[in-house]
Design a protein around this motif. Sequence first.
Motif, PDB file in Angstrom:
ATOM      1  N   TYR A 159       0.790  -1.233   0.000  1.00 44.18           N
ATOM      2  CA  TYR A 159       0.000   0.000   0.000  1.00 44.18           C
ATOM      3  C   TYR A 159       0.824   1.287   0.000  1.00 44.18           C
ATOM      4  N   ALA A 160       2.088   1.226   0.388  1.00 44.61           N
ATOM      5  CA  ALA A 160       2.911   2.444   0.457  1.00 44.61           C
ATOM      6  C   ALA A 160       2.967   3.203  -0.868  1.00 44.61           C
ATOM      7  N   PRO A 161       3.080   2.533  -2.018  1.00 46.02           N
ATOM      8  CA  PRO A 161       3.131   3.302  -3.276  1.00 46.02           C
ATOM      9  C   PRO A 161       1.887   4.164  -3.509  1.00 46.02           C
ATOM     10  N   ILE A 162       0.738   3.688  -3.087  1.00 45.81           N
ATOM     11  CA  ILE A 162      -0.489   4.478  -3.268  1.00 45.81           C
ATOM     12  C   ILE A 162      -0.428   5.742  -2.432  1.00 45.81           C
ATOM     13  N   TYR A 163      -0.003   5.609  -1.183  1.00 43.39           N
ATOM     14  CA  TYR A 163       0.046   6.781  -0.317  1.00 43.39           C
ATOM     15  C   TYR A 163       1.176   7.724  -0.731  1.00 43.39           C
ATOM     16  N   PHE A 164       2.245   7.189  -1.272  1.00 44.01           N
ATOM     17  CA  PHE A 164       3.303   8.038  -1.823  1.00 44.01           C
ATOM     18  C   PHE A 164       2.749   8.877  -2.969  1.00 44.01           C
TER      19      PHE A 164
END
Length: 194
Positions: A159-164
Amino acid sequence: MAIRSEQSRQSILQATMKLLDERGPDSMSVQQLSIERIAREAGVSKTTIYRWWPSKAAVIIDTFLENHILHTTLRDDLPPVDALREHVISLAKVYSGHEGRLMAQLIAESQYDPTTLEAFKTLFWRPRREVVNRVIERAIAEGSIRDGFSPDELAERIYAPIYFQLLFREGSFDAKSIAAGFELALHGIARPSA
């Protein structure tokens, strides 16, 4: 604990969403919004709002959740990796519009306001994380994702890429790009072939 009038609750949530909708003439940011302004727009007293929510952030998060969860369900009738892939794509689709900008503002506000951060974690982040972790645990149990990492660690990689992208407005939220990013994360966490 006070019994909520569903009509008043809906009025408050709708007023909050209206005030935060950047397309509207009375639009304001999360930081600009106040309980007083929500109360005036909803036609209720500040006391009514504070009886049900401890803070402005809690009202905003409930408003967000009222719509967000409906559009980003994590299905349990699919194989776990397929459910995660579908969830990541649906999340990106929602975050590509107004709700994404609202989420970015909530995250930004929580960086300097500990009350907002705790409300965000308690009302939104932790409950959603638990649902995601259960699906990841199923994937580990069936062998489609390697073990040796906690569900939290694996969820962060997915999920980190989405929030980035959400916070830095880099990259694309289109389904093809998000699916490709998911496959990249999956390749990094997949069980090595024999």
